[in-house]
Write a protein that holds these residues in place. Structure first.
Motif, PDB file in Angstrom:
ATOM      1  N   SER A 227     145.370  72.423  -6.406  1.00 46.48           N
ATOM      2  CA  SER A 227     146.415  73.439  -6.501  1.00 46.48           C
ATOM      3  C   SER A 227     147.652  73.072  -5.695  1.00 46.48           C
ATOM      4  N   ASN A 228     148.134  71.846  -5.884  1.00 44.03           N
ATOM      5  CA  ASN A 228     149.287  71.394  -5.103  1.00 44.03           C
ATOM      6  C   ASN A 228     150.568  72.165  -5.425  1.00 44.03           C
ATOM      7  N   LEU A 229     150.648  72.793  -6.616  1.00 41.57           N
ATOM      8  CA  LEU A 229     151.835  73.601  -6.904  1.00 41.57           C
ATOM      9  C   LEU A 229     151.953  74.729  -5.887  1.00 41.57           C
ATOM     10  N   MET A 230     150.851  75.384  -5.605  1.00 41.28           N
ATOM     11  CA  MET A 230     150.854  76.487  -4.652  1.00 41.28           C
ATOM     12  C   MET A 230     150.962  75.986  -3.205  1.00 41.28           C
ATOM     13  N   ALA A 231     150.291  74.878  -2.914  1.00 44.28           N
ATOM     14  CA  ALA A 231     150.211  74.414  -1.534  1.00 44.28           C
ATOM     15  C   ALA A 231     151.457  73.669  -1.079  1.00 44.28           C
ATOM     16  N   GLU A 232     152.059  72.864  -1.959  1.00 51.39           N
ATOM     17  CA  GLU A 232     153.158  71.997  -1.541  1.00 51.39           C
ATOM     18  C   GLU A 232     154.485  72.309  -2.224  1.00 51.39           C
ATOM     19  N   PHE A 233     154.426  73.024  -3.343  1.00 48.30           N
ATOM     20  CA  PHE A 233     155.656  73.317  -4.096  1.00 48.30           C
ATOM     21  C   PHE A 233     155.807  74.821  -4.327  1.00 48.30           C
ATOM     22  N   SER A 234     155.530  75.578  -3.286  1.00 53.27           N
ATOM     23  CA  SER A 234     155.564  77.040  -3.417  1.00 53.27           C
ATOM     24  C   SER A 234     156.953  77.541  -3.827  1.00 53.27           C
ATOM     25  N   GLU A 235     158.006  76.769  -3.522  1.00 49.24           N
ATOM     26  CA  GLU A 235     159.363  77.156  -3.894  1.00 49.24           C
ATOM     27  C   GLU A 235     159.549  77.190  -5.418  1.00 49.24           C
ATOM     28  N   LEU A 236     158.650  76.528  -6.145  1.00 47.07           N
ATOM     29  CA  LEU A 236     158.776  76.439  -7.607  1.00 47.07           C
ATOM     30  C   LEU A 236     157.878  77.426  -8.346  1.00 47.07           C
ATOM     31  N   VAL A 237     156.998  78.092  -7.622  1.00 53.13           N
ATOM     32  CA  VAL A 237     155.998  78.952  -8.277  1.00 53.13           C
ATOM     33  C   VAL A 237     156.650  80.052  -9.099  1.00 53.13           C
ATOM     34  N   GLY A 238     157.750  80.604  -8.635  1.00 57.45           N
ATOM     35  CA  GLY A 238     158.409  81.687  -9.358  1.00 57.45           C
ATOM     36  C   GLY A 238     159.016  81.269 -10.678  1.00 57.45           C
ATOM     37  N   ASP A 239     159.102  79.949 -10.916  1.00 58.79           N
ATOM     38  CA  ASP A 239     159.665  79.455 -12.179  1.00 58.79           C
ATOM     39  C   ASP A 239     158.611  79.313 -13.272  1.00 58.79           C
ATOM     40  N   VAL A 240     157.353  79.485 -12.902  1.00 59.36           N
ATOM     41  CA  VAL A 240     156.264  79.410 -13.889  1.00 59.36           C
ATOM     42  C   VAL A 240     155.447  80.701 -13.775  1.00 59.36           C
ATOM     43  N   GLU A 241     154.151  80.604 -13.951  1.00 60.07           N
ATOM     44  CA  GLU A 241     153.257  81.746 -13.747  1.00 60.07           C
ATOM     45  C   GLU A 241     152.063  81.286 -12.931  1.00 60.07           C
ATOM     46  N   PRO A 242     151.473  82.151 -12.126  1.00 59.12           N
ATOM     47  CA  PRO A 242     150.319  81.737 -11.326  1.00 59.12           C
ATOM     48  C   PRO A 242     149.050  81.559 -12.156  1.00 59.12           C
ATOM     49  N   HIS A 243     149.061  82.098 -13.375  1.00 56.46           N
ATOM     50  CA  HIS A 243     147.932  81.911 -14.290  1.00 56.46           C
ATOM     51  C   HIS A 243     148.426  82.203 -15.701  1.00 56.46           C
ATOM     52  N   ILE A 244     147.605  81.837 -16.685  1.00 58.40           N
ATOM     53  CA  ILE A 244     147.917  82.123 -18.087  1.00 58.40           C
ATOM     54  C   ILE A 244     147.137  83.372 -18.465  1.00 58.40           C
ATOM     55  N   SER A 245     147.830  84.475 -18.695  1.00 53.17           N
ATOM     56  CA  SER A 245     147.179  85.784 -18.800  1.00 53.17           C
ATOM     57  C   SER A 245     146.119  85.837 -19.893  1.00 53.17           C
ATOM     58  N   TRP A 246     146.423  85.285 -21.070  1.00 56.20           N
ATOM     59  CA  TRP A 246     145.449  85.372 -22.161  1.00 56.20           C
ATOM     60  C   TRP A 246     144.228  84.474 -21.924  1.00 56.20           C
ATOM     61  N   MET A 247     144.428  83.373 -21.199  1.00 53.09           N
ATOM     62  CA  MET A 247     143.283  82.523 -20.852  1.00 53.09           C
ATOM     63  C   MET A 247     142.439  83.194 -19.775  1.00 53.09           C
TER      64      MET A 247
ATOM     65  N   GLY B  56     164.077  69.429  -1.886  1.00 52.31           N
ATOM     66  CA  GLY B  56     164.430  68.060  -1.534  1.00 52.31           C
ATOM     67  C   GLY B  56     164.015  67.564  -0.178  1.00 52.31           C
ATOM     68  N   SER B  57     164.178  68.344   0.873  1.00 52.76           N
ATOM     69  CA  SER B  57     163.894  67.860   2.223  1.00 52.76           C
ATOM     70  C   SER B  57     162.432  68.043   2.630  1.00 52.76           C
ATOM     71  N   LYS B  58     161.665  68.708   1.815  1.00 50.85           N
ATOM     72  CA  LYS B  58     160.280  69.015   2.171  1.00 50.85           C
ATOM     73  C   LYS B  58     159.387  67.797   1.957  1.00 50.85           C
ATOM     74  N   GLU B  59     158.470  67.563   2.887  1.00 49.97           N
ATOM     75  CA  GLU B  59     157.519  66.467   2.733  1.00 49.97           C
ATOM     76  C   GLU B  59     156.390  66.879   1.802  1.00 49.97           C
ATOM     77  N   VAL B  60     156.092  66.000   0.841  1.00 50.99           N
ATOM     78  CA  VAL B  60     155.040  66.270  -0.128  1.00 50.99           C
ATOM     79  C   VAL B  60     154.124  65.048  -0.229  1.00 50.99           C
ATOM     80  N   SER B  61     152.954  65.234  -0.810  1.00 48.04           N
ATOM     81  CA  SER B  61     151.988  64.149  -0.973  1.00 48.04           C
ATOM     82  C   SER B  61     152.294  63.364  -2.240  1.00 48.04           C
ATOM     83  N   VAL B  62     152.387  62.050  -2.107  1.00 42.28           N
ATOM     84  CA  VAL B  62     152.678  61.170  -3.241  1.00 42.28           C
ATOM     85  C   VAL B  62     151.609  60.089  -3.294  1.00 42.28           C
ATOM     86  N   ALA B  63     151.030  59.885  -4.477  1.00 42.58           N
ATOM     87  CA  ALA B  63     150.052  58.821  -4.674  1.00 42.58           C
ATOM     88  C   ALA B  63     150.794  57.518  -4.960  1.00 42.58           C
TER      89      ALA B  63
END
Length: 315
Positions: free
Chosen positions: A132-152, A76-83
């Motif tokens: 890659s804004n998930l990694m750069a700006e929303f790193s707190e959320l990365v653990g809720d998904v995966e960094p890549h799709i293994s089969w792809m 919530g308090s983190k500054e992020v880029s918004v279009a």
């Protein structure tokens, strides 16, 4: 010369129909589970065909954790880029220019206030920064998904170039364009509506070169279009596929779009070079994985198709 140009035009205008008969499906099919890497490579990546995959990320914590209240607590308090745009169209042709959004830094919580209509500000707001804004700006959320799709990653023999996080208002629209990526688009909540054209429809899709510009909001809340001085012109599609101007772009009447809705828990495989236009439900949350395409004979053939189409358009 006129006879040669007419013959080439006939070949180009006939090519999309032949491609549809031999290759392009009538609708986007569903897979109930992700296939093996080898099967996915053979049946979908190599033929360059889209599909919607169910149960591909049902194990992600994001599916049940990602709510606005959770976002406020974690980011919530983190500054992020918004279009920010006046109409919802970012990276689109407006008044004969290619206009990009104003990129505004703001606390994520303030952005959520806008989505929840607790605050009313001029413009349409969309977290859509790529690179890659998930990694750069929303790193707190990365653990809720995966960094890549293994089969792809196994199918392609590489990891994604970018993992992007998307969240915005229903009026935020992605204009018709194509990407040089194999795209896995995962909808976490809400839904996305895609309008798709195969690369073979290129002869019917107009491109022009436009002066690049950026929206800037004035103190009175109005938006100005400011040219990017010294920048090269940008090739872009001026046509709105939802309301096409057939008088100005008559060839588009021969194109045949596929339309699909990707719902929460579903993943769209959007092959490289497919043209796509995207709408969304309000507050839709999504993550996508961009895998760089192979610059092989498929890419070379498309470049030839593109070059011939441009040459005829300007002949």
């Amino acid at each position: 010369m006129a006879e040669v140009l007419a013959a080439v035009r006939k070949c180009l205008t006939g090519f999309p129909a032949e491609a549809r008969e031999l290759h392009v499906l009538e609708c986007v099919p569903y897979l109930n589970v992700p296939p093996s890497p080898l099967k996915f490579f053979r049946e979908w990546i190599c033929p360059n065909r889209p599909c919607i995959i169910r149960n591909a990320f049902s194990h992600w914590p994001a599916l049940h954790k990602w709510t606005f209240s959770y976002f406020r607590k974690v980011v919530g308090s983190k500054e992020v880029s918004v279009a920010v745009t006046p109409s919802g169209y970012a990276d689109a042709v407006y008044e004969d220019k290619f206009v990009m959004p104003e990129e505004r830094l703001m606390p994520f919580g303030s952005f959520l206030d806008i989505l929840e209509k607790k605050v009313k500000l001029p413009g349409v707001f969309y977290v859509q920064k790529q690179c890659s804004n998930l990694m750069a700006e929303f790193s707190e959320l990365v653990g809720d998904v995966e960094p890549h799709i293994s089969w792809m990653s196994e199918a392609l023999g590489k990891k994604p170039d970018a993992v992007n996080f998307w969240l915005g208002e229903a009026t935020a629209v992605t204009s018709l364009h194509k990407d040089h990526y194999e795209n896995l688009y995962c909808v976490i909540s809400g839904e996305k509506q895609f309008l798709l054209h195969p690369p073979s429809d290129r002869p019917f899709i107009p491109y022009e070169f436009y002066q690049p510009a950026t929206y800037h909001m004035s103190e009175d809340g109005t938006f100005q279009v400011v040219d990017e001085k010294g920048a090269e012109k940008v090739p872009w599609i001026p046509l709105d596929p939802l309301n096409p101007d057939y008088i100005k772009y008559p060839d588009y009447a021969q194109a045949k779009a596929l339309q699909c809705t990707v719902k929460a828990g579903e993943m769209l495989y959007l092959p490289s070079l497919w043209f796509h236009h995207v709408q969304q439900s309000h507050g839709c949350i999504a993550v996508n994985f961009w895998y760089d395409m192979e610059y092989d004979i498929k890419y070379t053939y498309f470049q030839l198709l593109d070059s011939l189409t441009q040459a005829l358009t300007h002949s």
